[in-house]
Design a protein around this motif. Structure first.
Motif, mmCIF file in Angstrom:
data_model
loop_
_atom_site.group_PDB
_atom_site.id
_atom_site.type_symbol
_atom_site.label_atom_id
_atom_site.label_comp_id
_atom_site.label_asym_id
_atom_site.label_seq_id
_atom_site.Cartn_x
_atom_site.Cartn_y
_atom_site.Cartn_z
ATOM 1 N N LEU A 235 0.842 -1.205 0.000
ATOM 2 C CA LEU A 235 0.000 0.000 0.000
ATOM 3 C C LEU A 235 0.873 1.249 0.000
ATOM 4 C CD1 LEU A 235 -2.815 -0.950 2.566
ATOM 5 C CD2 LEU A 235 -2.951 -0.976 0.076
ATOM 6 N N GLN A 236 1.955 1.208 0.792
ATOM 7 C CA GLN A 236 2.889 2.339 0.840
ATOM 8 C C GLN A 236 3.497 2.595 -0.538
ATOM 9 O OE1 GLN A 236 3.831 4.256 3.591
ATOM 10 N NE2 GLN A 236 5.127 5.475 2.238
ATOM 11 N N LEU A 237 3.845 1.506 -1.235
ATOM 12 C CA LEU A 237 4.455 1.622 -2.564
ATOM 13 C C LEU A 237 3.529 2.338 -3.535
ATOM 14 C CD1 LEU A 237 6.372 0.898 -4.921
ATOM 15 C CD2 LEU A 237 5.269 -1.352 -5.000
ATOM 16 N N TYR A 238 2.303 1.842 -3.669
ATOM 17 C CA TYR A 238 1.417 2.373 -4.711
ATOM 18 C C TYR A 238 0.822 3.738 -4.341
ATOM 19 C CZ TYR A 238 1.985 -2.069 -7.069
ATOM 20 O OH TYR A 238 2.535 -3.142 -7.719
ATOM 21 N N THR A 239 0.586 3.981 -3.065
ATOM 22 C CA THR A 239 0.080 5.311 -2.682
ATOM 23 C C THR A 239 1.155 6.368 -2.851
ATOM 24 O OG1 THR A 239 0.601 4.808 -0.361
ATOM 25 C CG2 THR A 239 -1.668 4.462 -1.079
ATOM 26 N N GLN A 240 2.422 5.996 -2.599
ATOM 27 C CA GLN A 240 3.509 6.963 -2.788
ATOM 28 C C GLN A 240 3.709 7.275 -4.269
ATOM 29 O OE1 GLN A 240 6.416 6.558 0.141
ATOM 30 N NE2 GLN A 240 8.043 7.600 -0.953
ATOM 31 N N LEU A 241 3.418 6.311 -5.117
ATOM 32 C CA LEU A 241 3.468 6.544 -6.561
ATOM 33 C C LEU A 241 2.251 7.321 -7.052
ATOM 34 C CD1 LEU A 241 4.733 3.079 -7.866
ATOM 35 C CD2 LEU A 241 5.906 5.255 -8.146
#
Length: 769
Positions: A235-241
């Motif tokens: 979730l951290q990966l895709y929300t940061q993107l």
């Protein structure tokens, strides 16, 4: 029987069995007594456990470890010393128990104290003890010590590898952590859920998002995507993107019984501006019967604050009270922020007053709330109260307080806050420096603003913008352009606010060619789409320079509907150029958008009064009265010894210094006339004779403020700053130039548009304002 009590969590039976044992003569051996001690520890009967421990005829290291694991003792260092003095065996189990205990008590730094006996007894190569030591050193930030322990372990297991990788990740050494992960794979260890979570965190920290997506692929192959820790990493990966669609896909595949993913997604939706989606997710969470925690409430309240959703904020406030989270300081701070952002300061202050455990965020939120509503004086009052309550002054506190000083042009208080920022080591922070540049510029001291900027080690875009805007407001357009050129040669790229400051400077200084070139460069060279504020500056620049037709064509060629501010700039320019046709059209356009726009009626009335068309003046004023439009009274104010004194035209009846001010006004009038001052009676927009006009001119609010300043301020104070809420009139401008030639002080007036520095008979604006 005692073990059964522990398994069934039956403290009553534990006590009953103990009573029976005591009646029969306390015949338990050490092994059985340790089980009884464990039963009291598991039942959380701390006092009984300690009493039993002290009364034990003999103890071993199991007795001590049992007590440690229950967290029922206060002096754990003393407990370790007692264990050593009694000569009990120090084995890996003892060391790891104490290390884990110190970590849980936020005293991980004591781990280095245990490292020495661990080495002496030869347990430094033990994987069980080594993992605990690595964890303790990791929390303290001693990465090199953790690595030394890791390299000394002979048989490294998955726990040790995961521990050292976590140490590097948690301390920001992402590249090294990925290298360790590679070594771990070559050593034959397959990654587990915790390892994958660390790999995601490291790759995200490095900005290697493609690598992180590759990690996601391996996660899918090994089936760890359902693990909560791994899921949160994804979730951290895709929300940061900013890829919220993939984030939602990951979230939908995760188990829905854990509150952490729900809270995380609600927070990220809010931070990315998807307020509706955040609210919908919160409703889904409630429907899934997942109980929100303090982080969930804080996240959804932050969304309410961002979206200024007062109604929903009040409903969630009710849920917070029902769930007994209203005493949590972080949730309360979020609630205060919601009410403050929704301009409901009464409820915000009520919550603040009821909060027993306030922190600096609580105070900052209230101060920001008042500042955002334009109530800077109240914001400064709260700031003073925070200092009296010995609240820690943070970077945010200093920035807010300095910003409030800038809003009310309180130079004296601003200098004091600057001193406080230096004492609290906040003056070097970029945000505080930027606020100082803005404050000194808005308080009329552009030299000090430049000095603060020159002392900065690293500047950001806001630093350059604040300085450019400061020079522009002071009418120093060419200097603003030089600063802009320096900025372009630096690492900072100009943004829309930068060009707004430059265009404003060109407008204030009448630099037509430079302004037009800047406007074209913004679009063509920097790819910045002009907004309404940019067009307003261009209309003002062209219009006041007499190019009204070009200004009108610019308005008509805009991609979107002109705002009130654009038409008001056109109206003001038309009146300055005595173009009645353009003035009428501009006024009509403004009144279509806002039939009660006060400034339009005032400008029209002034135009007709200047042309001595008193019938039209009466008609405008009658229309204002019918529509309930009131003219903002002209005010000037001046600061002296921390207090602000307000003056309006002719109002001196109840002023304690009335006689002194009147005497000073008469002296100024006499000296000015001798120095060549001639009244500009056209500045009086009322139908009266010349003598009455001359009298009225000398009681304009800025002259009253000036007289007060000359009377009350020592002659050693070289600069007198006066703030005015309207544009300075032509006669006051001429009078101030003449007065500055004989009072031997720099007179600074900040009107609604810009600064005027009067010195030795000259104004910094060059009579272009």
């Amino acid at each position: 029987m005692l073990r059964r009590c522990i398994q069934q969590k039956d403290p009553v039976s534990t006590t009953a069995i103990h009573c029976d044992i005591l009646k029969k003569g306390s015949w338990l051996d050490l092994f059985a007594t340790n089980i009884l001690l464990n039963a009291y520890v598991k039942a959380e009967f701390a006092a009984d456990a300690l009493k039993l421990f002290d009364e034990m005829p003999e103890r071993d290291n199991v007795s001590y470890v049992t007590l440690i694991q229950g967290h029922v003792c206060e002096d754990y260092v003393g407990l370790y010393t007692r264990l050593v003095r009694e000569g009990h065996e120090l084995n890996p189990y003892v060391f790891t128990s104490f290390l884990k205990l110190f970590v849980s008590l936020d005293k991980a730094e004591i781990g280095w104290w245990l490292h020495s006996p661990i080495v002496k007894l030869g347990y430094c190569s033990n994987a069980f003890v080594g993992a605990a030591l690595i964890n303790a050193y990791s929390i303290c930030g001693f990465v090199d010590s953790a690595r030394s322990v890791f390299e000394g372990i002979l048989c490294k297991d998955i726990v040790v590898w995961t521990g050292i990788v976590s140490c590097y990740v948690e301390n920001g050494l992402f590249e090294d952590s990925l290298e360790l992960l590679s070594r771990m794979g070559m050593a034959g260890f397959m990654p587990n859920n915790y390892t994958f979570a660390m790999a995601l965190k490291a790759s995200i920290g490095m900005g290697e998002f493609d690598f992180a997506k590759g990690v996601h692929g391996r996660i899918l192959k090994t089936g760890y995507e359902l693990d909560p820790n791994v899921g949160v990493g994804l979730l951290q990966l895709y929300t940061q993107l900013g890829d919220m669609s993939n984030a939602v896909k990951v979230f939908n595949e995760m188990p829905k019984n854990d509150v952490i993913p729900w809270s995380f997604m609600i927070a990220r939706f809010g931070q990315n501006g998807f307020c509706k989606e955040a609210f919908d997710l919160f409703i889904r969470m409630r429907q899934a019967f997942v109980s929100p925690n303090e982080f969930t409430f804080t996240s959804i309240l932050n969304v309410c604050a961002i979206g200024k959703c007062s109604g929903l904020g009040k409903q969630i406030h009710g849920l917070v009270v029902k769930a007994n989270f209203d005493l949590d300081v972080y949730v309360s701070n979020a609630l205060i922020d919601v009410y403050a952002k929704c301009e409901d300061m009464d409820n915000a202050v009520k919550l603040f007053d009821e909060l027993s455990s306030r922190n600096e965020v609580s105070w900052n939120t209230i101060i920001v709330g008042y500042e955002n509503l334009g109530e800077s004086e109240e914001a400064l009052n709260i700031f003073r109260e925070a200092l009296r309550n010995q609240v820690s002054v943070t970077e945010v506190t200093c920035s807010i307080a300095i910003g409030a000083c800038a809003s009310v042009a309180s130079m004296e208080l601003g200098v004091q806050v600057h001193g406080l920022a230096i004492k609290t080591s906040n003056a070097e922070k970029v945000a505080v420096r930027n606020s100082l540049i803005d404050m000194y510029a808005k308080c009329g001291d552009i030299k000090d603003a430049q000095s603060v900027f020159n002392e900065m080690e690293t500047e950001d875009v806001a630093s350059w913008n604040a300085l450019i805007s400061g020079y522009s407001t002071h009418g120093l357009g060419r200097e603003a352009l030089k600063i802009f050129d320096n900025m372009k040669n630096s690492d900072c790229k100009p943004n829309g606010l930068t060009f707004l400051g430059v265009l404003s400077g060109c407008s204030n200084a009448g630099l037509i060619d430079e302004g037009q070139n800047c406007f074209e460069s913004m679009i063509q060279d920097h790819g910045i789409e002009p907004c309404l504020e940019h067009y307003t500056c261009m209309v003002r620049l062209l219009g006041r320079s007499g190019r009204l037709e070009k200004a009108m064509k610019l308005i008509e060629g805009m991609a979107y509907e002109p705002s009130v501010m654009i038409w008001r700039a056109m109206l003001s320019a038309s009146i300055v150029q005595n173009n009645v046709e353009f003035a009428r059209r501009s006024a009509e356009e403004i009144l279509k958008i806002n039939p009660k726009d006060e400034a339009t009626y005032v400008l029209l009335s002034n135009m007709y009064a200047g042309a001595k068309q008193w019938a039209n003046v009466a008609s405008v004023r009658r229309s204002m009265k019918e529509k309930g439009v009131k003219k903002e009274p002209g005010l000037s104010w001046i600061e002296h010894q921390g207090d602000v004194y307000y003056f309006s035209v002719g109002m001196l009846l109840h002023h304690p210094d009335m006689k002194l001010i009147n005497g000073m006004l008469e002296w100024l009038n006499m000296k000015a006339k001798r120095a060549g001052y001639v009244p500009d009676r056209n500045a009086v927009l009322l139908d009266m004779n010349d003598e009455e006009k001359d009298k009225r001119l000398w009681v304009h609010s800025e002259r009253l403020a000036l007289a007060f300043g000359l009377v009350r301020m020592r002659s050693s104070r070289n600069r007198i700053l006066i703030i005015k809420n309207l544009r300075i009139c032509s006669d006051c401008h001429s009078a101030m130039k003449v007065i500055s030639s004989f009072v031997q002080r720099e007179l600074v007036i900040r009107d609604m548009n810009r600064f005027h520095h009067f010195h030795a008979g000259i104004c910094s604006c060059g009579d272009h304002w």
